[in-house]
Scaffold this active site. Structure first.
Site, PDB file in Angstrom:
ATOM      1  N   CYS A   1      -3.637   9.793   6.693  1.00  0.00           N
ATOM      2  CA  CYS A   1      -4.365   8.789   5.943  1.00  0.00           C
ATOM      3  C   CYS A   1      -5.410   9.041   5.050  1.00  0.00           C
ATOM      4  CB  CYS A   1      -5.107   7.491   6.730  1.00  0.00           C
ATOM      5  SG  CYS A   1      -3.990   6.478   7.924  1.00  0.00           S
TER       6      CYS A   1
ATOM      7  N   ASP B   1       1.148  -1.065   0.152  1.00  0.00           N
ATOM      8  CA  ASP B   1      -0.012  -0.126  -0.058  1.00  0.00           C
ATOM      9  C   ASP B   1       0.816   1.341   0.057  1.00  0.00           C
ATOM     10  OD1 ASP B   1      -2.157  -1.552   0.317  1.00  0.00           O
ATOM     11  OD2 ASP B   1      -2.720  -0.846   2.257  1.00  0.00           O
TER      12      ASP B   1
ATOM     13  N   ASP C   1       2.650   5.066   8.919  1.00  0.00           N
ATOM     14  CA  ASP C   1       2.268   6.506   9.273  1.00  0.00           C
ATOM     15  C   ASP C   1       1.642   6.377  10.756  1.00  0.00           C
ATOM     16  OD1 ASP C   1      -0.064   5.280   8.144  1.00  0.00           O
ATOM     17  OD2 ASP C   1      -0.407   7.229   6.902  1.00  0.00           O
TER      18      ASP C   1
HETATM   19  O1  DAV Z   1      -1.723   1.643  13.866  1.00  0.00           O
HETATM   20  O2  DAV Z   1      -3.804   0.271  13.488  1.00  0.00           O
HETATM   21  C1  DAV Z   1      -3.650   1.854  10.887  1.00  0.00           C
HETATM   22  C2  DAV Z   1      -3.392   2.283   9.499  1.00  0.00           C
HETATM   23  C3  DAV Z   1      -3.255   3.650   9.176  1.00  0.00           C
HETATM   24  N1  DAV Z   1      -3.124   3.764   7.708  1.00  0.00           N
HETATM   25  C4  DAV Z   1      -2.513   0.888  13.049  1.00  0.00           C
HETATM   26  C5  DAV Z   1      -2.136   1.442  11.535  1.00  0.00           C
END
Ligand code: DAV
Length: 361
Positions: free
Chosen positions: A346, A190, A246
């Site tokens: 995100c 991704d 991230d």
């Molecule tokens: O910390 O659960 C979440 C995904 C963020 N794009 C987590 C990752």
């Protein structure tokens, strides 16, 4: 179609902090519950699994979507008032079934989190193969924008199409540190499994990103920009549900690295002169629904420049910590959006920041 190549590029991204000029913000329209698929065993937390196993193909609860929409509208209002151009994906019907030759998906997911589908580097936009079958065609939501950016001179390319057959998934997989549900059958990532820091790009091996995918990215950048222009570094974090870098490892500004306090055990040596900011525990109540993620959404901030940072309004400890390190937090409600897989980083995709390619090491 007439191709015009502008003097100043319409797409221009080298790091996470140069002054933000244009950004894509995700949409909640059409967000659908995908069905449980092999990759979710590595990504989804136990308490969220049942909704994917029983409610697939349906819409998410309307009151939760309405509340998330309110958060999103507030966020967009802030971006606009800070002078940033906000672009939106196409409204796609994600409830339609689709398939590859060796798998089927009862529906898609949505376009709430553009960071996952597209990797922007320099003047180039790369469509990710995606780690989930249900997200295979998610980048179609951005095709109007991609065509427009292409017509204005941006590069546009797609990583190899994944076969995503059963060979990709590890049999007998168990969620543990350093175990990933996918193997190296083919390149998978991704876009949010990578984070940018000028010539250095950091990648986290995860259940949506394998080493084959990271190698593909390095080779692509070598061939396009010349060997040594970009250095892709591969990290493994202590995370039983690794997905995207991230919420774990985030260079916020030159010399300032935000890290998850438990997932990042050893800070890589190259950061020895950097200010390391350990993220405080998130304040999100344990009863708040999080369908796709851990509660560590507090790390998933968005930099508008080296100082201004959008932070969730209720994350008091994170706000305090960022101020202590010289940042200027701009607060925005986003809890209800967080339920659907992400926070500010995100939910966005940087398209243009004022700046040039530099090395910060
Ligand atoms: O910390 O659960 C979440 C995904 C963020 N794009 C987590 C990752």
């Amino acid at each position: 179609m007439k191709n015009q190549v502008n003097q100043s590029p319409v797409v221009n991204i080298f790091n996470e902090w140069d002054p933000l000029e244009e950004v894509i913000v995700g949409i909640l329209d059409g967000l659908t519950i995908p069905s449980y698929e092999p990759v979710m065993e590595g990504c989804i937390y136990d308490k969220a699994k049942s909704i994917f196993k029983t409610q697939y193909g349906k819409r998410w609860p309307k009151d939760e979507i309405d509340a998330a929409q309110k958060d999103l509208d507030e966020f967009i209002g802030i971006l606009k008032s800070e002078g940033i151009k906000v672009r939106r994906p196409d409204k796609i019907d994600f409830s339609k079934p689709f398939a590859g030759p060796e798998w089927k998906s009862v529906c898609g997911l949505g376009a709430a989190n553009p960071r996952d589908s597209l990797f922007v580097i320099g003047n180039d936009i790369i469509e990710a193969p995606m780690g989930w079958r249900s997200r295979y065609f998610e980048c179609f939501a951005y095709r109007s924008l991609l065509k427009e950016y292409f017509s204005k001179g941006a590069g546009w390319v797609s990583a190899p199409k994944a076969q995503m057959n059963d060979n990709l998934y590890n049999k007998d997989f168990k969620s543990r540190n350093n175990e990933y549900v996918i193997n190296n059958f083919e390149p998978i990532f991704d876009a949010a499994d990578f984070i940018k820091c000028g010539r250095d790009i950091f990648a986290g091996v995860s259940s949506t990103c394998n080493e084959f995918g990271i190698n593909w990215m390095q080779r692509y950048l070598d061939n396009k920009y010349g060997v040594g222009t970009f250095r892709v570094h591969t990290f493994r974090f202590n995370d039983q549900h690794p997905m995207h870098i991230d919420t774990t490892f985030y260079p916020l500004a030159p010399g300032k690295l935000l890290v998850h306090p438990e997932r990042v055990v050893d800070i890589p040596k190259m950061f020895k002169d950097w200010d390391i900011i350990k993220a405080p525990n998130p304040c999100i109540p344990s009863t708040h629904p999080l369908y796709f993620s851990s509660p560590w959404m507090n790390l998933n901030v968005l930099m508008l420049d080296e100082k201004r940072v959008i932070v969730e309004k209720n994350e008091e400890n994170t706000i305090k910590e960022l101020k202590k390190h010289g940042f200027k937090p701009i607060l925005c409600n986003f809890r209800n959006f967080n339920s659907f897989g992400g926070s500010f980083h995100c939910a966005t995709l940087d398209i243009r920041r004022t700046g040039t390619l530099q090395s910060y090491f």
